[in-house]
Design an enzyme around this catalytic site. Sequence first.
Site, PDB file in Angstrom:
ATOM      1  N   ASP A  14      38.835  58.946  92.962  1.00  0.00           N
ATOM      2  CA  ASP A  14      37.838  59.770  92.278  1.00  0.00           C
ATOM      3  C   ASP A  14      37.537  60.920  93.238  1.00  0.00           C
ATOM      4  OD1 ASP A  14      35.544  60.936  91.290  1.00  0.00           O
ATOM      5  OD2 ASP A  14      34.269  59.166  91.524  1.00  0.00           O
ATOM      6  N   LYS A  75      35.596  71.595  94.399  1.00  0.00           N
ATOM      7  CA  LYS A  75      35.894  71.255  93.001  1.00  0.00           C
ATOM      8  C   LYS A  75      35.329  72.328  92.066  1.00  0.00           C
ATOM      9  CE  LYS A  75      35.716  67.134  90.084  1.00  0.00           C
ATOM     10  NZ  LYS A  75      35.310  65.741  90.080  1.00  0.00           N
ATOM     11  N   GLU A 180      37.509  61.464  84.079  1.00  0.00           N
ATOM     12  CA  GLU A 180      36.523  60.606  84.761  1.00  0.00           C
ATOM     13  C   GLU A 180      35.782  59.667  83.803  1.00  0.00           C
ATOM     14  OE1 GLU A 180      34.443  63.606  86.983  1.00  0.00           O
ATOM     15  OE2 GLU A 180      36.186  63.902  88.265  1.00  0.00           O
ATOM     16  N   ASP A 206      28.264  61.024  82.128  1.00  0.00           N
ATOM     17  CA  ASP A 206      28.689  61.137  83.530  1.00  0.00           C
ATOM     18  C   ASP A 206      28.115  62.407  84.145  1.00  0.00           C
ATOM     19  OD1 ASP A 206      30.017  61.335  85.926  1.00  0.00           O
ATOM     20  OD2 ASP A 206      32.034  61.161  85.117  1.00  0.00           O
TER      21      ASP A 206
END
Length: 597
Positions: A14, A75, A180, A206
Amino acid sequence: MDGRGEDAQAIGIDLGTTYSCVAVWKHDRVKIIPNDRGNRTTPSCVAFVDSERFIGDDAKSQGAMKPANTIYDTKRLIGRRFSDSKVQDAMKLWPFKVIQGPADTPKIVVSYKGKQKEFLAEEISSMILVKMKETAESYLGKPVKNAVITVPAYFNDSQRQATKDAGAIAGLNVIRIINEPTAAAIAYGLDNKSDINGKINVLVFDLGGGTFDVSILTITKGDTFQVKAVGGDTHLGGEDFDNRMVEHCVWEFNKRWNKDITGNKRALVRLRCACEKAKRILSCNTQTSIDLDCLHEGIDFCMKFSRAKFEELNMGSFNKCIETVEACLRDAKMKKSCVHEVILVGGSSRIPKIQSMLQQLFDMKVLSKSTNPDEAVAYGAAIMADKLSSNSNKSFKDLLLLDVNPLSLGVEIKGELFSVVIPRNTPIPTKKSKTYVTCNDNQSAACVKVYQGERAKSTDNHFLGKFTISGIPPAPKEAIEITECFEIDANGILTVTSQILSTGKTEKLTVVNENGRLSKEEIEKMIEDADKYKQEDQEYKKKADAFNALEDCIYNMKKMEHVIADATKWIEDNQNATVDEIERMKEHLESMCMPKF
Ligand code: AMP
């Protein structure tokens, strides 16, 4: 050897905005692998300090001392252009420098070994991936090559491609990119397999450090995962909440002392760190305080922060989360009463106000907290990795994942209009074609511009790439038909093929540098650089270890001076000592001087 042989063990990673986590399927269960500090998640952070490079926890601890050389949040940059408004906004708060590279790619600038060095987001992400790979290798006691890496469901094609490239630079064979929230649903499905009879609908909420994802899935018998719809925002998360707290403190400081601290990088980094800690405390307590000595120009800063103030500052973002959930339900054509479970994932899903707003939306339904919000994604990725690896555990042979593409894909047509070929939320892998006609008489070539997004005007969407199909036979306008075939693979990655129907001539979208995508040669060069950095790190560590050993030796010898002086004094003071006492003293002295093994 491609690492997919008999012994190929695959890991799940992850790769988060703020923290990353690695897991593996071993001894019939998922093992979340702690790093060398014993932590189950590792900060997605790289720091360059003088001649040394730190990754993870060590890099994060350097943050306040060397803010301009401590890189995080890559990211938020990966697969994006420098001119992207989201990159421009994020840059205002970063203490490190980002410049515009060729083809509008953002480049991160640091000083390393006395020189200015520029890195792409893919390279920094690859350093974090190397750390995760090494963490897994030291646990498994053997090299690891294959990995499943997760990305936000809402990542577009460029962001997915760039993440895959980061994996390649890290020396990983990325066997699958999965979303994810889907990974979290797999973790939930496996944990609750015995309770799932028939079909259940789950909504995965999430909310991490930098991204927000919602997915609605139907789980059948705990092993078929069919994604119905995805939604989200790749630029909404815990860091935005931290930023608002920082902005509020900056305003408060200005009000109290009439001083603007925004130019003081070190003060901002310290403030951000304190705000993040305070935010976490506010998830359990209703009040906390931020205390920082000598924050700016010798002034101490102390301020009370209430949960109510935190909620007021971030209400806009919280509402946006709920609106996204509602839009996702509409896309999935599902009533909220049909959702059986709401699964909370990501550190920011712990915020009480968000939980209460979700409970209200779902008519007080209990939210599922059975999966650990920080680890669920890596957990699911490890299961997927095992399923896809050659030495897979047979218990996952029935696991079936049916995902969707998150954003519509299509081409630009006359008048800068966006013509959709694959609508969003179409199950993947998929292949769809659409036929277009020429717009001019005797047109000999057509430029195919590919975009991804939901806006009517093509240029308001994300530009993925362009290519030209030439050799169109002379004919009046609209007489020649060209078919655009869009194909999305299981990783969610796109290939476009154009065909002139009358001649059969085809042209493929070869994503060129203009799109910010790395070429094979560039990736190879970066793999070499990554090896070079690794070697430099190892040499540095060797040298540091050697210095430590020498210093230990000097320290021990200095200690000896005291021992000898004490013994000499003992002789002077103990002239009446017995033979036994004298021999014991000699033994003691020898034991102190003998080399220890
Ligand atoms: P993730 O990307 O899932 O690792 O989430 C990291 C984000 O969750 C960071 O912004 C953290 O500050 C935030 N976070 C972690 N724990 C809590 C908590 N107890 N309350 C609020 N936010 C938290």
